[in-house]
Design a protein around this motif. Structure first.
Motif, PDB file in Angstrom:
ATOM      1  N   TYR A  27       0.818  -1.223   0.000  1.00  0.00           N
ATOM      2  CA  TYR A  27       0.000   0.000   0.000  1.00  0.00           C
ATOM      3  C   TYR A  27       0.849   1.269   0.000  1.00  0.00           C
ATOM      4  CZ  TYR A  27       1.490  -0.265   4.823  1.00  0.00           C
ATOM      5  OH  TYR A  27       2.282  -0.344   5.939  1.00  0.00           O
ATOM      6  N   CYS A  28       2.175   1.119   0.110  1.00  0.00           N
ATOM      7  CA  CYS A  28       3.008   2.268   0.463  1.00  0.00           C
ATOM      8  C   CYS A  28       3.639   2.927  -0.758  1.00  0.00           C
ATOM      9  CB  CYS A  28       4.108   1.805   1.417  1.00  0.00           C
ATOM     10  SG  CYS A  28       5.245   3.131   1.871  1.00  0.00           S
ATOM     11  N   PHE A  32       5.720   5.637  -0.312  1.00  0.00           N
ATOM     12  CA  PHE A  32       6.839   6.456   0.165  1.00  0.00           C
ATOM     13  C   PHE A  32       8.130   6.015  -0.542  1.00  0.00           C
ATOM     14  CE2 PHE A  32       3.627   7.216   3.237  1.00  0.00           C
ATOM     15  CZ  PHE A  32       3.891   8.458   3.780  1.00  0.00           C
ATOM     16  N   GLY A  47      10.885   7.630   7.272  1.00  0.00           N
ATOM     17  CA  GLY A  47      11.325   6.763   6.180  1.00  0.00           C
ATOM     18  C   GLY A  47      10.180   6.303   5.313  1.00  0.00           C
ATOM     19  N   GLY A  48      10.495   5.162   4.695  1.00  0.00           N
ATOM     20  CA  GLY A  48      11.497   4.176   5.041  1.00  0.00           C
ATOM     21  C   GLY A  48      11.468   3.747   6.520  1.00  0.00           C
ATOM     22  N   GLU A  83      10.739   7.246  13.488  1.00  0.00           N
ATOM     23  CA  GLU A  83       9.837   6.139  13.156  1.00  0.00           C
ATOM     24  C   GLU A  83      10.586   4.823  13.361  1.00  0.00           C
ATOM     25  OE1 GLU A  83       6.813   8.057   9.892  1.00  0.00           O
ATOM     26  OE2 GLU A  83       8.674   7.208   9.146  1.00  0.00           O
ATOM     27  N   ASN A 120      10.138   0.408  13.160  1.00  0.00           N
ATOM     28  CA  ASN A 120       9.305  -0.729  12.750  1.00  0.00           C
ATOM     29  C   ASN A 120       9.550  -1.902  13.692  1.00  0.00           C
ATOM     30  OD1 ASN A 120       8.780   0.913  10.524  1.00  0.00           O
ATOM     31  ND2 ASN A 120       8.579  -0.859   9.173  1.00  0.00           N
ATOM     32  N   GLY A 165       5.402   1.680  13.931  1.00  0.00           N
ATOM     33  CA  GLY A 165       4.520   1.372  12.791  1.00  0.00           C
ATOM     34  C   GLY A 165       3.893  -0.002  12.971  1.00  0.00           C
ATOM     35  N   GLN A 205       0.244  -0.784  12.498  1.00  0.00           N
ATOM     36  CA  GLN A 205      -0.791  -0.933  11.453  1.00  0.00           C
ATOM     37  C   GLN A 205      -1.965  -1.799  11.889  1.00  0.00           C
ATOM     38  OE1 GLN A 205       0.262   1.355   9.939  1.00  0.00           O
ATOM     39  NE2 GLN A 205       2.450   1.193   9.711  1.00  0.00           N
ATOM     40  N   ARG A 246       3.286  -6.796   5.870  1.00  0.00           N
ATOM     41  CA  ARG A 246       4.131  -6.371   6.972  1.00  0.00           C
ATOM     42  C   ARG A 246       5.077  -7.485   7.400  1.00  0.00           C
ATOM     43  NH1 ARG A 246       4.560  -1.163   7.669  1.00  0.00           N
ATOM     44  NH2 ARG A 246       5.049  -1.459   9.869  1.00  0.00           N
ATOM     45  N   LEU A 301      -1.612   3.022  13.473  1.00  0.00           N
ATOM     46  CA  LEU A 301      -2.539   1.955  13.074  1.00  0.00           C
ATOM     47  C   LEU A 301      -3.240   2.374  11.784  1.00  0.00           C
ATOM     48  CD1 LEU A 301      -4.398   1.140  16.450  1.00  0.00           C
ATOM     49  CD2 LEU A 301      -2.601  -0.233  15.367  1.00  0.00           C
ATOM     50  N   MET A 302      -3.736   1.379  11.041  1.00  0.00           N
ATOM     51  CA  MET A 302      -4.538   1.686   9.854  1.00  0.00           C
ATOM     52  C   MET A 302      -5.887   0.987   9.959  1.00  0.00           C
ATOM     53  SD  MET A 302      -1.980   1.832   6.621  1.00  0.00           S
ATOM     54  CE  MET A 302      -1.870   0.121   6.481  1.00  0.00           C
ATOM     55  N   ASN A 344      -6.854   6.020   7.699  1.00  0.00           N
ATOM     56  CA  ASN A 344      -7.757   5.253   6.840  1.00  0.00           C
ATOM     57  C   ASN A 344      -6.946   4.789   5.631  1.00  0.00           C
ATOM     58  OD1 ASN A 344      -9.979   4.256   5.503  1.00  0.00           O
ATOM     59  ND2 ASN A 344     -11.161   6.145   5.613  1.00  0.00           N
ATOM     60  N   LEU A 345      -6.847   3.496   5.408  1.00  0.00           N
ATOM     61  CA  LEU A 345      -6.027   2.976   4.306  1.00  0.00           C
ATOM     62  C   LEU A 345      -6.442   3.606   2.980  1.00  0.00           C
ATOM     63  CD1 LEU A 345      -3.924   0.856   3.241  1.00  0.00           C
ATOM     64  CD2 LEU A 345      -5.856  -0.677   2.900  1.00  0.00           C
ATOM     65  N   THR A 346      -5.467   4.154   2.264  1.00  0.00           N
ATOM     66  CA  THR A 346      -5.766   4.724   0.939  1.00  0.00           C
ATOM     67  C   THR A 346      -5.079   3.889  -0.143  1.00  0.00           C
ATOM     68  OG1 THR A 346      -3.915   6.261   1.174  1.00  0.00           O
ATOM     69  CG2 THR A 346      -6.087   7.104   1.750  1.00  0.00           C
ATOM     70  N   GLU A 385      -3.064   4.134  -3.083  1.00  0.00           N
ATOM     71  CA  GLU A 385      -2.227   5.144  -3.728  1.00  0.00           C
ATOM     72  C   GLU A 385      -1.837   4.713  -5.141  1.00  0.00           C
ATOM     73  OE1 GLU A 385      -1.623   8.047  -2.452  1.00  0.00           O
ATOM     74  OE2 GLU A 385      -2.468   7.615  -0.468  1.00  0.00           O
TER      75      GLU A 385
HETATM   76  C1  LIG Z   1       5.644   6.172   5.619  1.00  0.00           C
HETATM   77  S1  LIG Z   1       5.154   5.185   6.892  1.00  0.00           S
HETATM   78  C2  LIG Z   1       6.754   5.023   7.573  1.00  0.00           C
HETATM   79  C3  LIG Z   1       6.774   4.328   8.877  1.00  0.00           C
HETATM   80  C4  LIG Z   1       7.287   2.942   8.927  1.00  0.00           C
HETATM   81  N1  LIG Z   1       8.157   2.566   7.883  1.00  0.00           N
HETATM   82  C5  LIG Z   1       6.115   1.966   8.949  1.00  0.00           C
HETATM   83  O1  LIG Z   1       6.030   1.145   8.089  1.00  0.00           O
HETATM   84  O2  LIG Z   1       5.350   2.067   9.879  1.00  0.00           O
HETATM   85  C6  LIG Z   1       4.259   6.201   8.027  1.00  0.00           C
HETATM   86  C7  LIG Z   1       2.844   5.774   8.258  1.00  0.00           C
HETATM   87  O3  LIG Z   1       2.045   6.130   7.169  1.00  0.00           O
HETATM   88  C8  LIG Z   1       0.909   5.298   7.127  1.00  0.00           C
HETATM   89  N2  LIG Z   1       0.635   4.950   5.729  1.00  0.00           N
HETATM   90  C9  LIG Z   1       1.518   4.687   4.748  1.00  0.00           C
HETATM   91  N3  LIG Z   1       0.871   4.425   3.595  1.00  0.00           N
HETATM   92  C10 LIG Z   1      -0.470   4.524   3.845  1.00  0.00           C
HETATM   93  C11 LIG Z   1      -1.648   4.358   3.074  1.00  0.00           C
HETATM   94  N4  LIG Z   1      -1.607   4.014   1.775  1.00  0.00           N
HETATM   95  N5  LIG Z   1      -2.846   4.554   3.678  1.00  0.00           N
HETATM   96  C12 LIG Z   1      -2.901   4.899   4.975  1.00  0.00           C
HETATM   97  N6  LIG Z   1      -1.824   5.049   5.755  1.00  0.00           N
HETATM   98  C13 LIG Z   1      -0.611   4.866   5.214  1.00  0.00           C
HETATM   99  C14 LIG Z   1       1.226   4.062   7.970  1.00  0.00           C
HETATM  100  O4  LIG Z   1       0.386   3.991   9.086  1.00  0.00           O
HETATM  101  C15 LIG Z   1       2.657   4.287   8.408  1.00  0.00           C
HETATM  102  O5  LIG Z   1       2.872   3.878   9.704  1.00  0.00           O
END
Ligand SMILES: C[S@@+](CC[C@H](N)C(=O)[O-])C[C@H]1O[C@@H](n2cnc3c(N)ncnc32)[C@H](O)[C@@H]1O
Ligand code: SF4
Length: 390
Positions: free
Chosen positions: A28-29, A31, A69-70, A102, A104, A127, A129, A141, A167-168, A198-200, A202
């Motif tokens: 879902y990420c 970043f 991060g990361g 941050e 993990n 993190g 979730q 994860r 959390l998500m 809220n999970l998006t 992306e």
């Molecule tokens: C960029 S992450 C970095 C933190 C760390 N690497 C982790 O995995 O927890 C920061 C936070 O953004 C949230 N996040 C990242 N992508 C997301 C998404 N698509 N929808 C909702 N929350 C998101 C997560 O809860 C995550 O803990």
């Protein structure tokens, strides 16, 4: 805490440090992160970061520092110490209002927590979730629920007394009861702050591709709403302040670094892909790790783009960011700071939102209410649209 008026007086710059490595790339990420385990690459990253820090940060004292991060906690103990020393060499971390990192669960051991604490970190966000194995698997994860609890305990054992949990909710297939149990478990751990996103879906992520191929999809909006409402009500009962749409401050207070962003404060971001903002000028670093490192190590600028925001765009962004804060956004303060007639430009859109009962507006303070809190991204996006369409 810095407020909108103080920002108008140019109070403070914050520093963001991006550590771009992860154990896995979560589906879902979006970043800027890379699954690279070779320690030589971590060393090269730190060498480049040191070079960029030396070039970009001279003699100023940041309001806050955020190591994000990361996965900063993925670095070995020695490299984590070096990361903090690179910043500590140029910044008096003990004088910052906040120093966050941050972490993990799969990599945050007690040794690393101690190294972080000794190096000046005073706030850690874990993190997590979810605490449910099947949801953690779905999210790709690299940890389990017990790992998240152990990471929390490691932070505490190291003497970090401001520990937050991320959390998500809205994970496909998630039930309200599962979400409720996640919130309860975080509360039982004694978290000082909670971020509940809220999970998006992306663009460009595996999750979004799976959605396009019909393998998954968002839950009914009713479910997201029920989870969101539960969160606000339950955390309110537990004494948490819902200071931002997704963020709840307990004993640890709000995240000052993020609050600085929402107030459109100035910040410098170092590391690959990090962005910076100073009085309406936005700069983005080269995103790809190696070209960024090469530029930094050659003594060249790490910047790939720079833009000066038009005043109207700056005002729109101030609304888009500021409206996320529960106290709302002070329209008059934006007018004084940026010199744009915010009322003339944005009131037609504000009135539309008011008609749909998404916002409250008394001619000065604009804030989200009811359904608007769940639709913060859309409401804020509409203000950005006003500037884009001009
Ligand atoms: C960029 S992450 C970095 C933190 C760390 N690497 C982790 O995995 O927890 C920061 C936070 O953004 C949230 N996040 C990242 N992508 C997301 C998404 N698509 N929808 C909702 N929350 C998101 C997560 O809860 C995550 O803990
Ligand atoms: S959510 Fe965190 S661990 Fe997962 S890929 Fe993104 S930055 Fe890395």
């Amino acid at each position: 805490m810095v407020n909108a008026e103080q920002l108008a007086d140019g109070v403070g710059t914050s520093l963001y440090v991006h550590v771009p490595f992860c154990v896995v790339k979560c589906g879902y990420c979006d970043f800027n992160s890379y699954v690279i385990e070779e320690e030589a690459a971590h060393d090269r990253f730190l060498d480049a970061l040191q070079a960029e820090m030396q070039r970009r940060w001279r003699g100023r004292q940041p309001v806050s520092v955020f190591f994000g991060g990361g996965t900063p906690s993925l670095l070995s103990v020695e490299r984590l110490e070096r990361l903090l020393a690179i910043v500590g060499e140029r910044v008096d971390l003990s004088a910052c209002a906040e120093v966050s990192m941050e972490a993990n669960p799969e990599s945050f051991t007690e040794d690393k927590a101690k190294a972080a604490r000794a190096g000046g970190v005073r706030r850690v966000s874990i993190g997590t979730q979810s605490f449910h194995a099947h949801h953690l698997r779905f999210l790709d994860r690299a940890h389990d629920a017990e790992g998240a609890e152990a990471a929390f305990a490691a932070a505490r054992a190291a003497g970090i007394d401001n520990v937050s949990i991320d959390l998500m909710f809205g994970i496909p297939g998630e039930t309200v009861a599962e979400w409720q149990s996640d919130v309860e478990r975080a509360l039982r751990l004694g978290t000082d702050h909670l971020s509940c996103y809220n999970l998006t879906f992306e663009p460009g992520t595996k999750l979004q591709r799976d959605r396009q191929q019909g393998k998954t999809g968002p839950n009914e909006q009713e479910l997201d709403r029920a989870m969101f409402e539960f969160t606000r009500q339950r955390l309110g009962e537990a004494g948490f302040d819902a200071y931002e749409v997704s963020n709840f401050a307990g004993r640890g207070g709000p995240c000052r670094h993020n609050d600085h962003y929402w107030l459109q404060g100035n910040y410098v971001g170092i590391g690959p892909g990090a962005s910076s903002h100073c009085d309406g000028v936005r700069v983005s670093n080269i995103k790809a790790l190696e070209p960024w490192a090469e530029a930094a190590l050659s003594g060249l600028t790490c910047t790939s783009t720079a833009e000066t925001l038009r005043p109207l765009q700056r005002a729109a962004e101030a609304l888009w960011l500021g409206i996320r804060r529960t106290g709302g956004v002070d329209v008059g303060a934006i007018e004084r700071r940026i010199g744009v007639d915010v009322r003339a430009w944005f009131e037609p859109m504000i009135e539309r939102h008011r008609g749909r009962q998404l916002v409250e507006y008394d001619g000065t303070t604009l804030r989200l209410v009811g359904e608007g809190l769940l639709l913060a991204d859309q409401v804020g996006g509409d203000y950005l649209g006003v500037a884009v369409n001009d």
